[in-house]
Write an enzyme that holds these catalytic residues in place. Structure first.
Site, short mmCIF file in Angstrom:
data_model
loop_
_atom_site.label_atom_id
_atom_site.label_comp_id
_atom_site.label_asym_id
_atom_site.label_seq_id
_atom_site.Cartn_x
_atom_site.Cartn_y
_atom_site.Cartn_z
N HIS A 193 0.83 -1.21 0.00
CA HIS A 193 0.00 0.00 0.00
C HIS A 193 0.85 1.25 0.00
O HIS A 193 0.54 2.22 -0.67
CB HIS A 193 -0.88 0.02 1.25
CG HIS A 193 -2.00 -0.94 1.16
ND1 HIS A 193 -2.68 -1.39 2.22
CD2 HIS A 193 -2.54 -1.53 0.08
CE1 HIS A 193 -3.60 -2.23 1.82
NE2 HIS A 193 -3.53 -2.33 0.53
N GLU A 435 -19.17 1.27 -20.53
CA GLU A 435 -18.46 0.77 -19.35
C GLU A 435 -19.05 -0.53 -18.83
O GLU A 435 -18.65 -1.01 -17.77
CB GLU A 435 -18.37 1.84 -18.25
CG GLU A 435 -19.65 2.56 -17.94
CD GLU A 435 -19.47 3.73 -16.99
OE1 GLU A 435 -18.42 3.86 -16.34
OE2 GLU A 435 -20.42 4.51 -16.87
N ASP A 459 -14.83 1.06 -15.00
CA ASP A 459 -15.91 0.08 -14.80
C ASP A 459 -15.84 -1.03 -15.84
O ASP A 459 -16.15 -2.18 -15.53
CB ASP A 459 -17.27 0.78 -14.85
CG ASP A 459 -17.58 1.44 -13.52
OD1 ASP A 459 -17.36 0.79 -12.49
OD2 ASP A 459 -18.00 2.61 -13.52
N CYS A 506 -12.49 8.09 -21.10
CA CYS A 506 -12.36 8.95 -19.92
C CYS A 506 -12.04 8.16 -18.65
O CYS A 506 -12.02 8.72 -17.57
CB CYS A 506 -13.59 9.81 -19.73
SG CYS A 506 -15.09 8.85 -19.51
C1 PEP Z 1 -15.13 4.75 -15.66
O1 PEP Z 1 -15.84 3.88 -15.16
O2 PEP Z 1 -14.12 4.51 -16.35
C2 PEP Z 1 -15.45 6.18 -15.44
C3 PEP Z 1 -14.80 7.13 -16.06
O3 PEP Z 1 -16.43 6.45 -14.53
P1 PEP Z 1 -16.19 6.45 -12.94
O4 PEP Z 1 -14.74 6.24 -12.70
O5 PEP Z 1 -16.69 7.76 -12.46
O6 PEP Z 1 -17.04 5.30 -12.53
MG MG Z 2 -17.78 4.43 -14.33
#
Ligand code: PEP
Ligand code: MG
Length: 574
Positions: A193, A435, A459, A506
């Site tokens: 960690h 996602e 995700d 993203c």
């Molecule tokens: C993702 O899932 O890649 C995303 C950009 O959304 P979050 O991280 O907010 O779930």
């Molecule tokens: Mg997400």
């Protein structure tokens, strides 16, 4: 006389400063047998120590600074979980009751049992969780012995380097708020960690130095080379000169990164890319602009819903969206509708969480299940669209009907606004996050109803690999380079290209400079990431050549072994 130590270098860069030793109370574990009538009081003493330690950890957890790396909360939660586990909080009671051991001794015996189990584990990552158990037990022992369990790492002058035996996530909360230049520890492995946190803090640090604390004196001058893992104690003038020069070189490179802030992101062979910023709150827009973002590729609007006890009103939301849109002066601002219900939970939801939140009422499902909340947000976003270029983005799509239902809501909201004479733009594009594996595999069907898509790899990896992205116990299985993940990303990008629809990414993968060229080779041209990552990614792309990248990426898509994959990645980034 100078001494050189070798450990594991974690954060890049070089620091030169004065040692600040964190004292580690070496607790003598008391060891005695109780008289039978002393047992109830001893059990109470033990339970009080557990309660006290839990409270301390929870207080630290709730005081985590907003800008702290996300992992910090997860690691502290793991420590709370370990403490709550019956092996630590209940089994020692049995030893007190049946063997008449005092509390410290009972806990120590239980620790030894647990450590022996950890030593049997073959998986390196899991084996390293041993140190988490040690850290938690040490905290309880300190409480039992009447010591203050916290290390005093927050008081530090300029030019200080922290020297510790180990830093627990709890110590890290304090470290994050301090002004240390770097830190070094006696223990810790590359996936501990401490290492993961050090990386995300972007500070020079060296772990696993073994006896550093015994060799270094308080206030002594030390050099920390986070790249090679070398620590020099009391360097002579010649060594110091050399490291000063290297530090200048490193700082120069950091500054050079700032120089490319405004340069057009284009590869050596002329391929244009777009680099956007991810933001959580309106103030983050300043960072995005500072690091040269030419758009906001993901405004995680749910953060407006997390801090308040009540839902934010339409006007409050409108003001927040308008602020970002105006700061971006006509450049695109992608506002994602609220994505709550799994890793992010608002106060008003806490009573009604799904039994398995990641698979429950989350993202767009929650929006559609709460039409009042959804419409209020859509109205606020549409109103902000009158001030610049706004795009809507829907989280966690898994059904095409979710897009159709959203379009109906948008049309009704627009009709209302028109009737009320409130201005908005008629050109707000509607995009969807890809996602879930369902949306990735059937992306063509989704694209037929959407103006653009954005790949949420955080995700997408979690659901493809069946690995909870917040669960530290399985995080070693969370692999962005898994063939299934790469195949899905490649499929999504190629399909969008074929259909002439824009595709962005993203998730965290888009902001990992190690993966920038791989994604370029997979056809990605629009990246959106944490502002702090923008320049590192830009540099990777400015020095890339798509024609040499493509064949390597083809080989990566065909690779079966992870070793082969890593070798190809190294070659790609050379
Ligand atoms: C993702 O899932 O890649 C995303 C950009 O959304 P979050 O991280 O907010 O779930
Ligand atoms: Mg997400």
């Amino acid at each position: 006389m100078s001494i050189t130590l070798q450990g594991i270098g974690i954060g890049g860069g070089i620091a030169i400063g004065y040692a600040r030793l964190v004292t580690r109370t070496n607790i003598e574990v008391a060891h005695y047998r109780l008289a039978p009538e002393e047992v109830p009081a001893e059990i109470e003493r033990f339970e009080n120590a557990i309660r006290h330690t839990r409270k301390e950890l929870e207080t630290l957890w709730s005081g985590i600074p907003e800008n702290a790396p996300a992992e910090l909360g997860a690691f502290l939660s793991l420590h709370i979980m370990l403490l709550n586990d019956h092996t630590l909080s209940q089994e020692p009671i049995g030893l007190i009751e049946n063997e008449y051991c005092n509390a410290e001794w009972a806990l120590q015996q239980q620790l030894e049992v647990l450590l022996a189990q950890f030593d049997e584990i073959e998986d390196e990552y899991l084996r390293e969780r041993r140190s988490d158990v040690l850290q938690v037990v040490e905290r309880v022992q300190k409480t039992l012995a009447g010591h203050d369990a916290g290390t005093h790492i927050h008081e530090c002058g300029a030019d200080c380097i922290l020297v510790a035996h180990d830093l627990s996530p709890a110590d890290m909360v304090l470290f994050k708020d301090s002004r240390y230049l770097a830190f070094i520890t006696d223990v810790g492995g590359p996936t501990s960690h401490t290492a993961i946190l050090a990386r995300s803090l972007d500070l020079p640090s060296v772990l696993a130095l073994r006896h550093a604390r015994e060799l270094i004196r308080e206030g002594e001058l030390i050099v920390v080379d986070g790249v090679s893992g070398v620590v020099v104690i009391d360097p002579d003038e010649r060594v110091l000169e050399e490291y000063r020069a290297r530090r200048e070189d490193w700082l120069g490179k950091q500054r050079a990164l700032l120089d490319i802030r405004l340069s057009r992101p284009v590869t050596r062979d002329g391929v244009e890319v777009e680099l956007f910023g991810n933001i959580e709150l309106p103030d983050d827009t300043e960072d995005a602009l500072e690091y040269g973002a030419t758009g906001i590729g993901l405004f995680r609007s749910e953060f407006l819903f997390l801090s308040e006890d009540d839902l934010p009103t339409e006007d409050e939301q409108f003001e927040a969206y308008r602020r970002v849109v105006q700061m971006m002066e006509g450049r695109p601002v992608v506002i994602r509708t609220l994505d709550l219900g799994k890793d992010k939970v608002a106060k008003w939801q806490q009573e009604s969480l799904s039994p398995n939140p990641a698979l429950g009422l989350t993202g767009i499902r929650l929006c559609l299940a709460e039409p009042q909340v959804f419409r209020t947000q859509l109205r606020a976003i549409m109103r902000a669209s009158a001030y610049g270029q706004v795009k809507l983005l829907l989280p966690m799509l898994s059904q095409i009907s979710e897009v159709r239902a959203t379009r109906r809501h948008i049309e009704e909201v627009k009709a209302q606004l028109r009737e009320e004479g409130i201005p908005f733009s008629d050109d707000v594009e509607l995009g969807g996050m890809i996602e879930t594996p369902a949306a990735a595999v059937a992306v063509a069907k989704f694209l037929a109803h959407l103006d653009y898509i954005s790949i949420g790899t955080n995700d997408l990896i979690q659901y493809t690999m069946a690995v909870d992205r917040t669960d530290d116990a399985v995080s070693h299985l969370y692999d962005p380079l898994h063939p299934a993940v790469l195949a899905l990303i490649a499929h999504v990008i190629t399909t969008a290209d074929r259909m002439g629809k824009p595709v962005a990414m993203c998730g965290e993968m888009a902001g990992d400079p190690q993966l920038s060229r791989l994604l370029l080779g997979l056809g990605l041209r629009r990246y959106s990431m944490l502002p702090i990552q923008l320049l590192k990614v830009k540099q990777q792309l400015l020095t890339a050549d798509l024609s040499t990248i493509r064949p390597l990426v083809e080989r990566m898509l065909a690779a079966e072994e992870s070793d082969q994959m890593r070798d190809l990645l190294l070659e790609l980034n050379r």
